[in-house]
Design a protein around this motif. Structure first.
Motif, short mmCIF file in Angstrom:
data_model
loop_
_atom_site.label_atom_id
_atom_site.label_comp_id
_atom_site.label_asym_id
_atom_site.label_seq_id
_atom_site.Cartn_x
_atom_site.Cartn_y
_atom_site.Cartn_z
N GLY A 1 0.80 -1.21 0.00
CA GLY A 1 0.00 0.00 0.00
C GLY A 1 0.83 1.26 0.00
N GLU A 2 0.30 2.28 -0.67
CA GLU A 2 0.92 3.59 -0.66
C GLU A 2 -0.18 4.64 -0.77
OE1 GLU A 2 3.30 4.46 -4.07
OE2 GLU A 2 1.95 3.45 -5.46
N GLU A 3 0.08 5.80 -0.19
CA GLU A 3 -0.91 6.87 -0.28
C GLU A 3 -0.66 7.67 -1.56
OE1 GLU A 3 -2.77 10.58 2.34
OE2 GLU A 3 -1.32 9.20 3.23
N ARG A 4 -1.70 7.89 -2.32
CA ARG A 4 -1.62 8.64 -3.55
C ARG A 4 -2.79 9.61 -3.62
NH1 ARG A 4 1.45 5.45 -7.33
NH2 ARG A 4 1.02 7.01 -8.94
N GLU A 5 -2.57 10.73 -4.31
CA GLU A 5 -3.69 11.62 -4.63
C GLU A 5 -4.12 11.31 -6.05
OE1 GLU A 5 -4.52 15.77 -3.16
OE2 GLU A 5 -3.83 16.23 -5.19
N VAL A 6 -5.37 10.94 -6.21
CA VAL A 6 -5.87 10.53 -7.52
C VAL A 6 -7.20 11.23 -7.79
CG1 VAL A 6 -4.83 8.24 -7.19
CG2 VAL A 6 -7.26 8.58 -6.69
N VAL A 7 -7.67 11.04 -8.99
CA VAL A 7 -9.05 11.41 -9.33
C VAL A 7 -9.79 10.13 -9.63
CG1 VAL A 7 -10.57 12.68 -10.86
CG2 VAL A 7 -8.38 13.67 -10.20
N ALA A 8 -10.88 9.91 -8.91
CA ALA A 8 -11.72 8.73 -9.12
C ALA A 8 -12.91 9.11 -9.97
CB ALA A 8 -12.18 8.16 -7.79
N LEU A 9 -13.23 8.25 -10.93
CA LEU A 9 -14.40 8.44 -11.78
C LEU A 9 -15.27 7.20 -11.63
CD1 LEU A 9 -14.45 9.60 -15.51
CD2 LEU A 9 -15.81 7.66 -14.74
N PHE A 10 -16.51 7.40 -11.22
CA PHE A 10 -17.44 6.28 -11.06
C PHE A 10 -18.59 6.50 -12.04
CE2 PHE A 10 -20.54 3.52 -9.01
CZ PHE A 10 -19.74 2.47 -8.57
N VAL A 11 -18.93 5.45 -12.79
CA VAL A 11 -20.01 5.55 -13.77
C VAL A 11 -20.96 4.37 -13.56
CG1 VAL A 11 -18.55 4.42 -15.51
CG2 VAL A 11 -20.61 5.62 -16.24
N ASP A 12 -22.26 4.66 -13.60
CA ASP A 12 -23.26 3.64 -13.31
C ASP A 12 -24.47 3.83 -14.21
OD1 ASP A 12 -24.53 1.53 -12.05
OD2 ASP A 12 -25.24 2.73 -10.36
N ILE A 13 -25.07 2.73 -14.64
CA ILE A 13 -26.27 2.78 -15.48
C ILE A 13 -27.48 3.07 -14.61
CG2 ILE A 13 -27.82 1.39 -16.91
CD1 ILE A 13 -25.41 0.00 -18.06
N THR A 14 -28.37 3.91 -15.10
CA THR A 14 -29.62 4.23 -14.41
C THR A 14 -30.67 3.17 -14.72
OG1 THR A 14 -29.14 6.59 -14.59
CG2 THR A 14 -31.43 5.97 -14.15
N GLY A 15 -31.35 2.70 -13.68
CA GLY A 15 -32.47 1.78 -13.90
C GLY A 15 -32.08 0.43 -14.44
N SER A 16 -30.94 -0.10 -14.03
CA SER A 16 -30.49 -1.38 -14.58
C SER A 16 -31.38 -2.54 -14.15
CB SER A 16 -29.04 -1.65 -14.17
OG SER A 16 -28.93 -1.69 -12.76
N THR A 17 -31.97 -2.45 -12.96
CA THR A 17 -32.85 -3.54 -12.50
C THR A 17 -34.04 -3.70 -13.44
OG1 THR A 17 -32.23 -3.11 -10.20
CG2 THR A 17 -34.23 -4.40 -10.58
N LYS A 18 -34.61 -2.60 -13.86
CA LYS A 18 -35.72 -2.64 -14.81
C LYS A 18 -35.25 -3.19 -16.16
CE LYS A 18 -39.22 0.27 -17.03
NZ LYS A 18 -39.72 1.66 -17.21
N LEU A 19 -34.06 -2.79 -16.58
CA LEU A 19 -33.52 -3.26 -17.85
C LEU A 19 -33.34 -4.78 -17.86
CD1 LEU A 19 -30.82 -0.58 -18.73
CD2 LEU A 19 -32.86 -1.12 -20.06
N THR A 20 -32.91 -5.34 -16.73
CA THR A 20 -32.70 -6.79 -16.68
C THR A 20 -34.02 -7.54 -16.82
OG1 THR A 20 -32.82 -6.81 -14.25
CG2 THR A 20 -30.64 -6.61 -15.26
N ARG A 21 -35.12 -6.93 -16.37
CA ARG A 21 -36.43 -7.58 -16.50
C ARG A 21 -36.99 -7.47 -17.91
NH1 ARG A 21 -37.69 -4.85 -11.46
NH2 ARG A 21 -38.92 -3.36 -12.68
N GLU A 22 -36.62 -6.39 -18.62
CA GLU A 22 -37.22 -6.12 -19.92
C GLU A 22 -36.35 -6.53 -21.10
OE1 GLU A 22 -37.94 -1.96 -19.77
OE2 GLU A 22 -39.68 -2.11 -18.43
N THR A 23 -35.13 -6.98 -20.85
CA THR A 23 -34.19 -7.30 -21.93
C THR A 23 -33.75 -8.75 -21.85
OG1 THR A 23 -33.33 -5.03 -21.67
CG2 THR A 23 -32.06 -6.52 -23.06
N GLU A 24 -33.67 -9.39 -23.00
CA GLU A 24 -33.17 -10.76 -23.05
C GLU A 24 -31.73 -10.81 -22.49
OE1 GLU A 24 -34.55 -13.67 -23.94
OE2 GLU A 24 -36.48 -12.63 -24.15
#
Length: 237
Positions: free
Chosen positions: A53-76
């Protein structure tokens, strides 16, 4: 190799060398699928160690799909997986173009890091550019809606796991802040929120794409978090 003399020895040596090079390329290819080609190249050629482990200063980018639970029900299932792969292709392409690392996929989300393990001279600008490229590309595809959070701050970076299974990861405030900004970003126009520290540390030509947004009281934080958003560009007709 039929020759038992000196020429045969040279031929055998060349064959062994070629086999070794092919094995090295295969290892690099497989390793690169886990840490990205740039990181794999640095590690294999001795310029980088994914150690403790080491301490670093970084920029984190988090990306997430909206409404994926509904998509899993409606998509093959097969189409849903293909759609996820198209989405992640957008993410990986944009992040690696800016020198970042797609650290992990988490279901229909991804955590990306700029500044570790490979240092960047301007991680804030790189992350913000990648965020806009992901948002615009996903919008053009028209398959899913997303939220993106971007945050700058200290993290602990290093290998975690066991002797037989390890993973390079980053843990810290920037990661938590980016993930929580993502949830808020899903609800706003533009679908990206960046912490004020990120935007205030980016290059002037990148800052032109960002406008002050409201302050959010994020879960686990006592003080409100000031943010910037990136308005959607006009569609080209």
């Amino acid at each position: 190799v039929d020759d038992v003399g000196e020429i045969g020895m040279v031929q055998r040596g060349i064959n062994e060398m070629v086999a070794g090079l092919r094995e090295r390329e295969r290892i690099q290819e497989l390793f690169g699928q886990h840490v990205g080609p740039a990181v794999a190249d640095e590690v294999i050629h001795g310029g980088l160690t994914l150690g403790g482990g080491e301490e670093r200063e970084v920029v984190a980018l988090f990306v997430d799909i909206t409404g994926s639970t509904k998509l899993t029900r409606e998509t093959e299932p097969t189409e849903f997986v293909a759609m996820l792969n198209r989405f992640f292709t957008r993410v990986v392409t944009a992040v690696e173009r800016q020198g970042g690392l797609v650290n992990k996929f988490e279901g229909d989300a991804a955590l990306c890091v700029f500044g570790a393990p490979v240092p960047l001279t301007d991680p804030a600008t790189a992350a913000l550019r990648a965020a806009r490229e992901i948002r615009d590309g996903v919008r053009d595809d028209g398959e899913v809606e997303i939220g993106i959070g971007v945050a700058l701050g200290p993290v602990i970076a290093g290998q975690i796991g066991t002797a037989t299974r390890q993973e390079y990861t980053v843990i810290g405030d920037a990661v938590n802040e980016a993930a929580r900004l993502t949830e808020q970003a899903k609800r706003i126009d533009g679908h990206i929120l960046a912490s004020d520290a990120t935007v205030e540390n980016c290059a002037p030509d990148e800052r032109e794409f960002w406008a002050k947004a409201k302050a959010f009281r994020l879960r686990g934080r006592d003080a409100p978090t000031n943010t910037y958003r990136s308005p959607l560009p006009a569609r080209v007709r």
